[in-house]
Design an enzyme around this catalytic site. Sequence first.
Site, PDB file in Angstrom:
ATOM      1  N   PHE A  31       0.637  -1.352   0.014  1.00 49.32           N
ATOM      2  CA  PHE A  31      -0.005   0.143  -0.043  1.00 49.32           C
ATOM      3  C   PHE A  31       0.735   1.170  -0.002  1.00 49.32           C
ATOM      4  O   PHE A  31       1.989   1.223   0.670  1.00 49.32           O
ATOM      5  CB  PHE A  31      -0.966  -0.059   1.203  1.00 49.32           C
ATOM      6  CG  PHE A  31      -2.142   0.854   1.209  1.00 49.32           C
ATOM      7  CD1 PHE A  31      -3.094   0.915   0.166  1.00 49.32           C
ATOM      8  CD2 PHE A  31      -1.965   2.090   2.009  1.00 49.32           C
ATOM      9  CE1 PHE A  31      -4.264   1.883   0.549  1.00 49.32           C
ATOM     10  CE2 PHE A  31      -2.862   2.872   2.260  1.00 49.32           C
ATOM     11  CZ  PHE A  31      -4.165   2.957   1.178  1.00 49.32           C
TER      12      PHE A  31
ATOM     13  N   ASP B 111       2.090  -5.923   7.712  1.00 42.89           N
ATOM     14  CA  ASP B 111       0.966  -5.383   7.603  1.00 42.89           C
ATOM     15  C   ASP B 111      -0.312  -6.190   7.242  1.00 42.89           C
ATOM     16  O   ASP B 111      -0.310  -6.681   6.427  1.00 42.89           O
ATOM     17  CB  ASP B 111       1.095  -4.170   6.533  1.00 42.89           C
ATOM     18  CG  ASP B 111      -0.257  -3.114   6.468  1.00 42.89           C
ATOM     19  OD1 ASP B 111      -1.315  -3.483   7.185  1.00 42.89           O
ATOM     20  OD2 ASP B 111      -0.046  -2.013   5.967  1.00 42.89           O
TER      21      ASP B 111
ATOM     22  N   TYR C 108     -10.888  -0.508  11.078  1.00 37.07           N
ATOM     23  CA  TYR C 108     -12.081  -0.041  10.482  1.00 37.07           C
ATOM     24  C   TYR C 108     -12.438  -0.797   9.079  1.00 37.07           C
ATOM     25  O   TYR C 108     -13.674  -0.601   8.412  1.00 37.07           O
ATOM     26  CB  TYR C 108     -12.090   1.545   9.938  1.00 37.07           C
ATOM     27  CG  TYR C 108     -10.593   1.869   8.996  1.00 37.07           C
ATOM     28  CD1 TYR C 108     -10.700   1.720   7.708  1.00 37.07           C
ATOM     29  CD2 TYR C 108      -9.768   2.356   9.733  1.00 37.07           C
ATOM     30  CE1 TYR C 108      -9.549   1.888   6.949  1.00 37.07           C
ATOM     31  CE2 TYR C 108      -8.687   2.770   9.132  1.00 37.07           C
ATOM     32  CZ  TYR C 108      -8.552   2.500   7.822  1.00 37.07           C
ATOM     33  OH  TYR C 108      -7.627   2.745   7.085  1.00 37.07           O
ATOM     34  N   LYS C 109     -11.681  -1.979   8.790  1.00 35.61           N
ATOM     35  CA  LYS C 109     -12.087  -2.611   7.497  1.00 35.61           C
ATOM     36  C   LYS C 109     -12.671  -3.849   8.066  1.00 35.61           C
ATOM     37  O   LYS C 109     -13.989  -3.747   8.644  1.00 35.61           O
ATOM     38  CB  LYS C 109     -10.681  -3.085   6.777  1.00 35.61           C
ATOM     39  CG  LYS C 109     -10.027  -1.621   6.408  1.00 35.61           C
ATOM     40  CD  LYS C 109      -8.855  -1.924   5.402  1.00 35.61           C
ATOM     41  CE  LYS C 109      -8.131  -0.749   4.958  1.00 35.61           C
ATOM     42  NZ  LYS C 109      -6.762  -0.658   4.422  1.00 35.61           N
TER      43      LYS C 109
ATOM     44  N   ARG D 224     -13.203  -2.882  -7.004  1.00 35.41           N
ATOM     45  CA  ARG D 224     -13.030  -4.175  -6.057  1.00 35.41           C
ATOM     46  C   ARG D 224     -14.003  -4.415  -5.208  1.00 35.41           C
ATOM     47  O   ARG D 224     -14.997  -3.460  -4.797  1.00 35.41           O
ATOM     48  CB  ARG D 224     -11.725  -3.271  -5.124  1.00 35.41           C
ATOM     49  CG  ARG D 224     -11.103  -4.567  -4.083  1.00 35.41           C
ATOM     50  CD  ARG D 224     -10.032  -3.708  -3.499  1.00 35.41           C
ATOM     51  NE  ARG D 224     -10.423  -2.827  -2.497  1.00 35.41           N
ATOM     52  CZ  ARG D 224      -9.926  -2.140  -1.611  1.00 35.41           C
ATOM     53  NH1 ARG D 224      -8.444  -2.461  -1.541  1.00 35.41           N
ATOM     54  NH2 ARG D 224     -10.178  -0.816  -1.065  1.00 35.41           N
TER      55      ARG D 224
END
Length: 410
Positions: free
Chosen positions: A124, A195, A220-221, A369
């Site tokens: 990322f 990560d 939060y995912k 996605r």
Amino acid sequence: MNRKDAVALDRKDVFAKKRNAFSIPKGMIYLDGNSLGVLPKAAVARVKHAVEVEWGRDLITSWNKHGWFHLPQVIGDKIAKLIGGVPGSVIVADTISVNLFKVLSAAVAKRRGRKVILSDSGNFPSDLYVAQGLTQFMADGHVLKVVEPDQVLQSINEDVAVVMVTEVDYRTSHRHDMKAITAKAHENGALMIWDLAHSAGSVPGRLMDVDADFAVGCTYKYLNGGPGAPAFAFVHPRLQKEVMPALVGWWGHAKPFAFAQQFAGAENVTRFQVGTQPMLNMVALDAAMDVWKGVSMEKLHAKAMKQCALFAKLAEERCGKFGISVHGEQDWSQRGSHVCLAHDESYAIMQALISRKVIGDFRAPNLMRFGFTPLYVSYADVYDAVEHLHQVLSKRLWDKPKFKAKAAVT
Ligand SMILES: *Cc1c(COP(=O)(O)O)cnc(C)c1O
């Protein structure tokens, strides 16, 4: 596979009841839990209590009375269970980017003399920015070396101080081999940072099992902690007293309320905490974590893989003729819980889907996605999402100016 078959799968689904724990807008097919998880119903009452009673009535006494002060460790232990940590190995704080800065600086300092931070081009961007910022600040010859994702293992040698990799690629969904990469890093004397942004709450956690040194991840995912929910950092117990982040503050002090002039880090993972934590987000996350009680990560991941495979197959079969192709990792034993579809008009197609309450996101340059979160996504959702996609493509419903204007967040 027709819709009846999908409904039959839902009837046998062990997670079907979990959907009731979440507040999902009527008629919405939410396939973006990999970016922002849906609202757990329990979080509503918990935040209301925190606002009205804890903040509103009890005010500052709540740090003790309502356990605010220890929530970062308490929630950390709940997260540790999902990511393969042990009690006391995880602290909840800040954002992934900030936590990555902390663990990366700590790792680099522990491997003084070595100058290479190794990562890959599938990582990322923010993770790479953090490493760039740190090397520029140190200005002492440290470099960030970025290789292709399939070159990570063979690029680990004795020049490498730290290997910093995201387990699940946010576009291709490819899952790096945590065990092999961590073992190679250790054989070469390097430290390993994982990560887990797209792993926590998605794939079975293995941090202690693979002997990871550090990890970071967000809540939060897949963990449904809410917008801006604080992230987490894992530090292996053997390292906790031996490493020091470049960013420290009073909440990481061994005795914060002694107000000493000299910093002395807590003798555990708490030293990776910096300053006052956001308690309204923290209590929401605490309530969200309770939804995970009794959830088998193996079964959850198996359902996600089944949903991903079903979605990819249906999308290709029904929409391939309109230029849709499945992007990224095709080996279902080596991936995370999202599927990307490639198309030149992905942005407009996704906007048209969103207007029909099928929610995914767009990732540049040309990807749609879709995330599969088995706690609340049904097989009927999977089937219906492809049906909507088919309609949007076959009738060219995406081909409108209003679907082509880019918003700030895609
Ligand atoms: C989502 C995500 C982040 C987000 O970082 P924040 O600093 O918490 O905004 C970082 N890394 C990866 C791999 C991600 O997927």
